[in-house]
Design a protein around this motif. Structure first.
Motif, mmCIF file in Angstrom:
data_model
loop_
_atom_site.group_PDB
_atom_site.id
_atom_site.type_symbol
_atom_site.label_atom_id
_atom_site.label_comp_id
_atom_site.label_asym_id
_atom_site.label_seq_id
_atom_site.Cartn_x
_atom_site.Cartn_y
_atom_site.Cartn_z
ATOM 1 N N MET A 24 59.930 50.004 65.267
ATOM 2 C CA MET A 24 58.631 49.854 64.390
ATOM 3 C C MET A 24 57.149 49.645 65.384
ATOM 4 S SD MET A 24 57.416 49.879 61.241
ATOM 5 C CE MET A 24 58.682 49.106 60.308
ATOM 6 N N LEU A 25 57.104 48.494 66.098
ATOM 7 C CA LEU A 25 56.051 48.191 66.675
ATOM 8 C C LEU A 25 55.726 49.343 67.586
ATOM 9 C CD1 LEU A 25 53.673 46.132 66.911
ATOM 10 C CD2 LEU A 25 55.147 44.907 68.894
ATOM 11 N N THR A 26 56.795 49.971 68.228
ATOM 12 C CA THR A 26 56.457 51.041 69.108
ATOM 13 C C THR A 26 55.755 52.171 68.556
ATOM 14 O OG1 THR A 26 58.305 50.394 70.687
ATOM 15 C CG2 THR A 26 57.687 52.526 70.738
ATOM 16 N N ALA A 27 56.507 52.545 67.261
ATOM 17 C CA ALA A 27 55.869 53.976 66.406
ATOM 18 C C ALA A 27 54.448 53.378 66.140
ATOM 19 C CB ALA A 27 56.767 53.826 65.409
ATOM 20 N N LEU A 28 54.142 52.132 65.750
ATOM 21 C CA LEU A 28 52.681 51.666 65.198
ATOM 22 C C LEU A 28 51.822 51.754 66.277
ATOM 23 C CD1 LEU A 28 50.876 50.694 63.084
ATOM 24 C CD2 LEU A 28 51.846 48.237 64.002
ATOM 25 N N ASN A 29 52.001 51.428 67.771
ATOM 26 C CA ASN A 29 51.134 51.578 68.744
ATOM 27 C C ASN A 29 50.937 53.092 69.126
ATOM 28 O OD1 ASN A 29 50.934 48.660 68.877
ATOM 29 N ND2 ASN A 29 52.752 48.565 70.251
ATOM 30 N N PHE A 30 51.901 53.746 68.966
ATOM 31 C CA PHE A 30 52.098 55.287 69.262
ATOM 32 C C PHE A 30 50.893 55.714 68.552
ATOM 33 C CE2 PHE A 30 53.088 59.391 67.877
ATOM 34 C CZ PHE A 30 52.908 60.218 69.161
ATOM 35 N N ALA A 31 51.105 55.592 67.107
ATOM 36 C CA ALA A 31 50.274 56.073 66.116
ATOM 37 C C ALA A 31 48.656 55.928 66.486
ATOM 38 C CB ALA A 31 50.610 55.956 64.798
ATOM 39 N N THR A 32 48.575 54.500 66.537
ATOM 40 C CA THR A 32 47.323 53.819 66.670
ATOM 41 C C THR A 32 46.489 54.464 67.970
ATOM 42 O OG1 THR A 32 47.759 51.920 65.816
ATOM 43 C CG2 THR A 32 45.918 51.746 66.989
ATOM 44 N N SER A 33 47.198 54.611 68.918
ATOM 45 C CA SER A 33 46.835 55.177 70.235
ATOM 46 C C SER A 33 46.343 56.797 69.881
ATOM 47 C CB SER A 33 47.879 55.087 71.346
ATOM 48 O OG SER A 33 47.820 53.694 71.691
ATOM 49 N N LEU A 34 47.185 57.582 69.498
ATOM 50 C CA LEU A 34 46.943 58.876 69.040
ATOM 51 C C LEU A 34 45.574 59.261 68.173
ATOM 52 C CD1 LEU A 34 47.766 61.789 69.709
ATOM 53 C CD2 LEU A 34 49.093 61.606 67.383
ATOM 54 N N LEU A 35 45.512 58.280 67.122
ATOM 55 C CA LEU A 35 44.480 58.381 66.437
ATOM 56 C C LEU A 35 43.162 58.026 66.906
ATOM 57 C CD1 LEU A 35 45.963 57.081 63.089
ATOM 58 C CD2 LEU A 35 45.370 59.521 63.507
ATOM 59 N N LYS A 36 43.251 56.919 67.864
ATOM 60 C CA LYS A 36 42.127 56.516 68.583
ATOM 61 C C LYS A 36 41.606 57.412 69.350
ATOM 62 C CE LYS A 36 40.446 52.564 71.249
ATOM 63 N NZ LYS A 36 40.791 51.286 71.717
ATOM 64 N N ARG A 68 44.191 51.695 63.642
ATOM 65 C CA ARG A 68 45.232 50.701 63.480
ATOM 66 C C ARG A 68 45.740 50.711 61.875
ATOM 67 N NH1 ARG A 68 48.884 48.940 66.891
ATOM 68 N NH2 ARG A 68 49.948 46.645 66.196
ATOM 69 N N SER A 69 44.432 50.367 61.214
ATOM 70 C CA SER A 69 44.820 50.249 59.536
ATOM 71 C C SER A 69 45.317 51.549 59.108
ATOM 72 C CB SER A 69 43.478 49.715 59.151
ATOM 73 O OG SER A 69 42.497 50.812 59.078
ATOM 74 N N THR A 70 45.065 52.584 59.678
ATOM 75 C CA THR A 70 45.400 53.970 59.033
ATOM 76 C C THR A 70 47.125 54.180 59.530
ATOM 77 O OG1 THR A 70 43.325 55.169 59.143
ATOM 78 C CG2 THR A 70 45.383 56.347 59.323
ATOM 79 N N SER A 71 47.319 53.695 60.657
ATOM 80 C CA SER A 71 48.643 53.580 60.986
ATOM 81 C C SER A 71 49.531 52.717 60.405
ATOM 82 C CB SER A 71 48.879 53.215 62.651
ATOM 83 O OG SER A 71 48.216 54.410 63.496
ATOM 84 N N GLU A 72 48.913 51.669 60.097
ATOM 85 C CA GLU A 72 49.541 50.811 59.226
ATOM 86 C C GLU A 72 50.138 51.312 57.822
ATOM 87 O OE1 GLU A 72 48.037 46.537 61.433
ATOM 88 O OE2 GLU A 72 47.351 47.293 59.309
ATOM 89 N N LEU A 73 49.025 51.944 57.269
ATOM 90 C CA LEU A 73 49.231 52.429 55.969
ATOM 91 C C LEU A 73 50.309 53.492 55.979
ATOM 92 C CD1 LEU A 73 45.315 52.833 54.728
ATOM 93 C CD2 LEU A 73 47.162 51.404 53.408
ATOM 94 N N PHE A 74 50.178 54.506 56.821
ATOM 95 C CA PHE A 74 51.249 55.396 57.071
ATOM 96 C C PHE A 74 52.630 54.897 57.105
ATOM 97 C CE2 PHE A 74 48.243 58.705 58.990
ATOM 98 C CZ PHE A 74 47.653 59.053 57.840
ATOM 99 N N GLU A 134 59.720 61.971 61.731
ATOM 100 C CA GLU A 134 59.186 63.401 61.500
ATOM 101 C C GLU A 134 57.986 63.343 60.523
ATOM 102 O OE1 GLU A 134 62.398 65.934 60.198
ATOM 103 O OE2 GLU A 134 63.287 66.017 62.207
ATOM 104 N N LYS A 135 58.183 62.242 59.530
ATOM 105 C CA LYS A 135 57.239 62.106 58.560
ATOM 106 C C LYS A 135 56.077 61.635 59.044
ATOM 107 C CE LYS A 135 57.028 60.883 53.759
ATOM 108 N NZ LYS A 135 57.566 60.341 52.601
ATOM 109 N N LEU A 136 56.149 60.522 60.016
ATOM 110 C CA LEU A 136 55.102 59.851 60.728
ATOM 111 C C LEU A 136 54.188 61.066 61.371
ATOM 112 C CD1 LEU A 136 53.326 57.475 61.439
ATOM 113 C CD2 LEU A 136 54.788 56.976 63.303
ATOM 114 N N ASP A 137 54.978 61.899 62.103
ATOM 115 C CA ASP A 137 54.346 62.840 62.864
ATOM 116 C C ASP A 137 53.611 63.817 62.018
ATOM 117 O OD1 ASP A 137 55.447 61.820 65.224
ATOM 118 O OD2 ASP A 137 56.834 63.415 65.483
ATOM 119 N N SER A 138 53.965 64.020 60.854
ATOM 120 C CA SER A 138 53.287 65.047 59.897
ATOM 121 C C SER A 138 52.086 64.233 59.363
ATOM 122 C CB SER A 138 54.306 65.223 58.522
ATOM 123 O OG SER A 138 53.505 65.968 57.649
#
Length: 288
Positions: free
Chosen positions: A1-13, A21-27, A53-57
């Motif tokens: 979970m934390l790995t996915a959260l950090n990945f999403a945060t880094s990509l959006l940043k 960060r908050s967007t990734s948490e909401l997703f 897959e849903k997170l990537d979408s």
């Protein structure tokens, strides 16, 4: 979970998306049906292929500019949960001020437990009508909109919040659906958050709004209070004596609307209320 959260945060940043960060948490909260705080209590969880897959979408949609609420298909409003999609505009926090002032008005005059009749003009996703029906337990709300799609969404939201038996939906423009229904002088309140973005301001809007939300729900032509005037003028014949008119307005349009209501239509007890950002957002008046 934390790995996915950090990945999403880094990509959006990296893509310069606000609040990564908050967007990734909401997703992740939406995908896993968890509260945001619970994400950190389950930080060792590994996402399934379907969840990944849903997170990537979600991330792809957000990077393209889609609003968070359309991606997750939900938003909170006045403590309730609402389905959100492009059939209607996304509810804004400032509209909670409009709803709050209507509720306060009826509590002040000790009528919050009465069988109030309320008209919500341009209901959109239904948040105003539904919240008022939820908070004013015996009220009956008549909600209109020119969009059948919006009314379908509002109806779905009424069922989600279990107030569908006290809201009636009408397809048509402003008070048009009320013609020939014997509703003259029958409403205790007319409330509306009508379109108030001038056509000339369209290009200055955020991409999230102008590229994704329905234009008919927010564009008003060249006059920011065009719809407000029509609602107030026609509303005279539908409001009871002493009935409340409550309208949301754009920045700096409140004075013009107050002048119109007082000098042209003779509403009284006029007042303007600021939203939480300090903007004069809600105009209220009472029919003589």
């Amino acid at each position: 979970m934390l790995t996915a959260l950090n990945f999403a945060t880094s990509l959006l940043k990296e893509k310069n998306i606000p609040n990564p960060r908050s967007t990734s948490e909401l997703f992740l909260s939406s995908i896993l049906n968890l509260k945001r705080v619970d994400l950190y209590l389950n930080k060792e969880k590994i996402l399934s292929d379907k969840e990944r897959e849903k997170l990537d979408s979600f991330l792809e949609q957000r990077i393209s500019g889609a609003p968070i609420q359309y991606i997750t298909k939900s938003t909170g409003f006045y403590g309730l949960e609402f389905k959100t999609d492009p059939r209607a505009m996304i509810p804004r926090p400032e509209t909670e001020t409009l709803v709050s002032e209507v509720i306060k008005h009826f509590k002040k005059i000790k009528r919050e437990s009465d069988a109030l009749k309320i008209a919500d003009i341009g209901t959109g996703s239904g948040v105003i009508a539904i919240t008022l029906a939820f908070e004013l337990k015996k009220s009956l709300v008549y909600a209109t909109d020119i969009s059948k799609d919006a009314l379908d969404l509002a109806s779905e939201n009424a069922k989600i919040n279990e107030v569908e038996k006290r809201i009636e939906y009408f397809l048509g423009n402003i008070f048009g659906p009320f013609d020939n229904r014997n509703l003259g002088n029958s409403f205790d309140c007319i409330v509306s958050n009508p379109p108030y973005v001038r056509d000339s301001d369209f290009e200055n809007l955020d991409k999230e709004i102008k590229d994704f939300e329905p234009e008919a729900a927010f564009l008003c032509g060249d006059d920011g209070i065009n719809f407000h005037k029509k609602i107030a003028e026609d509303g005279i014949k539908y409001l009871k004596e002493g009935g409340l008119l409550a309208l949301e307005v754009a920045l700096d349009d409140d004075e013009k609307l107050v002048e119109f209501l007082s000098s042209v239509l003779s509403y009284h007890n006029l007042r303007v209320v600021k939203d939480l950002a300090g903007i004069r957002r809600v105009v209220l008046g009472v029919k003589f």
